[in-house]
Design an enzyme around this catalytic site. Structure first.
Site, PDB file in Angstrom:
ATOM      1  N   TYR A 157      15.084 -32.567  -9.151  1.00 51.83           N
ATOM      2  CA  TYR A 157      15.873 -31.796  -9.666  1.00 51.83           C
ATOM      3  C   TYR A 157      14.995 -31.023 -10.128  1.00 51.83           C
ATOM      4  O   TYR A 157      15.464 -28.805  -9.774  1.00 51.83           O
ATOM      5  CB  TYR A 157      16.678 -31.874 -10.643  1.00 51.83           C
ATOM      6  CG  TYR A 157      17.974 -32.179 -10.299  1.00 51.83           C
ATOM      7  CD1 TYR A 157      18.161 -33.626  -9.417  1.00 51.83           C
ATOM      8  CD2 TYR A 157      18.800 -31.518 -10.300  1.00 51.83           C
ATOM      9  CE1 TYR A 157      19.014 -34.098  -8.632  1.00 51.83           C
ATOM     10  CE2 TYR A 157      20.803 -32.509  -9.486  1.00 51.83           C
ATOM     11  CZ  TYR A 157      20.499 -33.586  -9.162  1.00 51.83           C
ATOM     12  OH  TYR A 157      21.346 -34.151  -8.932  1.00 51.83           O
ATOM     13  N   LYS A 224      16.724 -46.873 -12.569  1.00 52.03           N
ATOM     14  CA  LYS A 224      16.035 -47.595 -11.442  1.00 52.03           C
ATOM     15  C   LYS A 224      14.005 -48.056 -11.377  1.00 52.03           C
ATOM     16  O   LYS A 224      13.699 -48.266 -10.173  1.00 52.03           O
ATOM     17  CB  LYS A 224      16.633 -46.490 -10.272  1.00 52.03           C
ATOM     18  CG  LYS A 224      16.064 -47.518  -8.402  1.00 52.03           C
ATOM     19  CD  LYS A 224      17.311 -48.949  -8.776  1.00 52.03           C
ATOM     20  CE  LYS A 224      16.962 -48.940  -7.535  1.00 52.03           C
ATOM     21  NZ  LYS A 224      17.433 -50.080  -6.880  1.00 52.03           N
ATOM     22  N   ASP A 278      21.696 -49.303 -10.507  1.00 53.26           N
ATOM     23  CA  ASP A 278      22.464 -49.912  -8.985  1.00 53.26           C
ATOM     24  C   ASP A 278      23.693 -50.417  -9.724  1.00 53.26           C
ATOM     25  O   ASP A 278      24.918 -50.382  -9.705  1.00 53.26           O
ATOM     26  CB  ASP A 278      22.308 -50.205  -7.597  1.00 53.26           C
ATOM     27  CG  ASP A 278      20.660 -51.150  -7.951  1.00 53.26           C
ATOM     28  OD1 ASP A 278      20.131 -51.195  -9.319  1.00 53.26           O
ATOM     29  OD2 ASP A 278      20.509 -51.859  -7.252  1.00 53.26           O
ATOM     30  N   ASP A 302      23.718 -36.887 -12.831  1.00 54.95           N
ATOM     31  CA  ASP A 302      24.477 -36.838 -12.047  1.00 54.95           C
ATOM     32  C   ASP A 302      25.495 -37.564 -11.369  1.00 54.95           C
ATOM     33  O   ASP A 302      26.375 -36.899 -11.256  1.00 54.95           O
ATOM     34  CB  ASP A 302      23.687 -35.752 -11.226  1.00 54.95           C
ATOM     35  CG  ASP A 302      24.518 -35.081 -10.231  1.00 54.95           C
ATOM     36  OD1 ASP A 302      25.952 -34.560 -10.158  1.00 54.95           O
ATOM     37  OD2 ASP A 302      23.434 -34.361  -9.138  1.00 54.95           O
TER      38      ASP A 302
END
Ligand code: NAP
Length: 412
Positions: A157, A224, A278, A302
């Site tokens: 971002y 992740k 995930d 987000d």
């Protein structure tokens, strides 16, 4: 109720350690917002003022001061985010903000993203809590009670990116292929993902401090890192290192929980755990009661914040804050919903609840609690705005302002 004794407001200041000093008559800034912003702002300010008056009987009062951003700012000054607005937030420290439309057009960055970056509002905090009676896709939505701490300034971002085939992208590709042993297509677009120890740890520190202050059972580092080892994986490592370095006597890891405490958390300790992003999405659906405070990098945060908001009734109900050291901007999490502008129709709860978060931040917990209870009563009575009414059989549909009035009647 006693008569209010204040004629004018006073500035919120900081003590030498950086702690907020809030007078009983603080000046608080507001940005009305675009589209439906004015509707929800008018509803929200009535609720906040009524809650403060009810909680403190005239001994406390907010003095609201408008600052401009978005379309209103552009009409008045030719800029969507005037320097005076940024200066005012730096001077007055706390602001409440309605949604801002992102102008469409080449080279224009979102005003929201600019605000976060310029003021270094590095923690995006999104509480997710269920109000009984709210329509939800879950069978047991009351088990969802979490607060997401999303890193707000780094990750993909940060806006470091170049379009495919641009000279900049080609240059980066050439460098990576020639110098770093990569085999990228010469036509690739490029976006850079960076994460630092300092950037990650200041966010995780805020999450752990919050968990300790609120007596929350755990802080989960969501990452992740199995794939992106040196960014997301490092976020997890830096999180555990920080917890050990700064909070060793007040936290335990999940490993310690099982090895030393047979799975039963000792009183007063916060468990630090981590989950792959995930897997986290199915965990919060299937076993929501196991998660409390979540600290996570920008992109994961987000996605997760909106998914969790949907679990408890949607974005119309989700509050948020962007907080740095020492500035804080509380904001509705939905957009400006322009098709409903000036119809007095949409749900003001997101901005009202952001206002309640702001009251908690000021240390005015009693007024915030009144709002939470009032909102719960209003929803349980099935007196709701159109978005909830269309999902709630037997509901009475209220306008945006009508919902605020019903909530004020329910403040008790
Ligand atoms: P949006 O304004 O959030 O609205 C999308 C839809 O969500 C609405 O049409 C409505 O659904 C529902 N909705 C949103 N807020 C609601 C509320 N308070 N009560 C009831 N329903 C609500 O998203 P968008 O149309 O994609 O974005 C519009 C503009 O807002 C864009 O310029 C975008 O960049 C900007 N934006 C700003 C922020 C911010 O300021 N933080 C955040 C996101 C987007 P129905 O049509 O089904 O009734």
């Amino acid at each position: 109720m006693t008569t209010n004794v204040f004629d004018t407001g006073s500035k919120i200041t900081l003590d030498p350690s950086g702690k907020l000093l809030v007078p009983d008559n603080p000046i608080i800034l507001f940005i009305e917002g675009d589209g439906t912003g004015p509707d929800i702002w008018r509803a929200t300010v009535r609720v906040l003022d009524a809650a403060v008056a009810k909680a403190y009987g005239g001994n406390r009062r907010i003095f609201w001061q408008e600052i401009l951003a978005g379309e209103k700012a552009y009409a008045a000054t030719g800029s969507h985010l005037p320097q005076e607005t940024l200066d005012a937030i730096q001077e007055y420290l706390v602001a409440l903000k309605g949604p801002l439309t992102t102008p469409v057009g080449g080279g224009f960055r979102s005003i929201n993203v600019t605000l976060r970056q310029v003021l270094d509002l590095y923690a995006c905090i999104r509480p997710v809590r269920y109000y009984a009676g709210t329509p939800s896709p879950l069978r047991e939505p009351e088990k969802t009670n979490m607060v997401v701490f999303r890193e707000n300034t780094e990750d993909v971002y940060a806006g470091i990116e170049w379009p495919a085939k641009s000279p900049e992208a080609r240059r980066v590709v050439e460098f990576l292929n020639a110098q770093m042993g990569c085999r990228l297509s010469p036509d690739a677009g490029i976006g850079i993902k960076t994460m630092s120890a300092a950037g990650s740890q200041r966010l995780i520190r805020k999450a752990i401090q919050y968990a300790l202050a609120k007596g929350a059972p755990s802080v989960t580092l969501m990452h992740k890192g199995n794939i992106m080892k040196f960014t997301e994986g490092a976020f997890k490592t830096w999180g555990y290192e920080l917890a050990q370095a700064e909070f060793a006597d007040r936290v335990i890891t999940e490993e310690q929980l099982w090895q030393e405490y047979d799975g039963r958390a000792p009183a007063g300790k916060v468990i630090i755990k981590d989950r792959i992003a995930d897997s986290m999405f199915q965990q919060v659906l299937l076993r929501p009661e196991e998660y409390s405070v979540i600290a996570t990098p920008n992109l994961n945060g987000d996605y997760l914040s909106d998914a969790l908001a949907a679990q408890v009734g949607g974005l119309g109900m989700a509050p948020g804050a962007n907080i740095g050291d020492p500035y804080a901007v509380f904001e509705a999490t939905h957009g400006s919903a322009p098709k409903y502008a000036n119809l007095d129709k949409i749900n003001p709860s997101s901005l009202i609840l952001s206002g309640a978060m702001m009251l908690e931040y000021l240390g005015w917990q009693e007024a915030a609690d009144l709002i939470h209870r009032g909102l719960a009563r209003t929803i349980q009575a099935k007196t709701v705005t159109y978005d909830l009414a269309r999902l709630l059989p037997g509901a009475t549909e209220l306008s945006c302002s009508g919902f605020a009035s019903a909530l004020i009647d329910n403040l008790a």
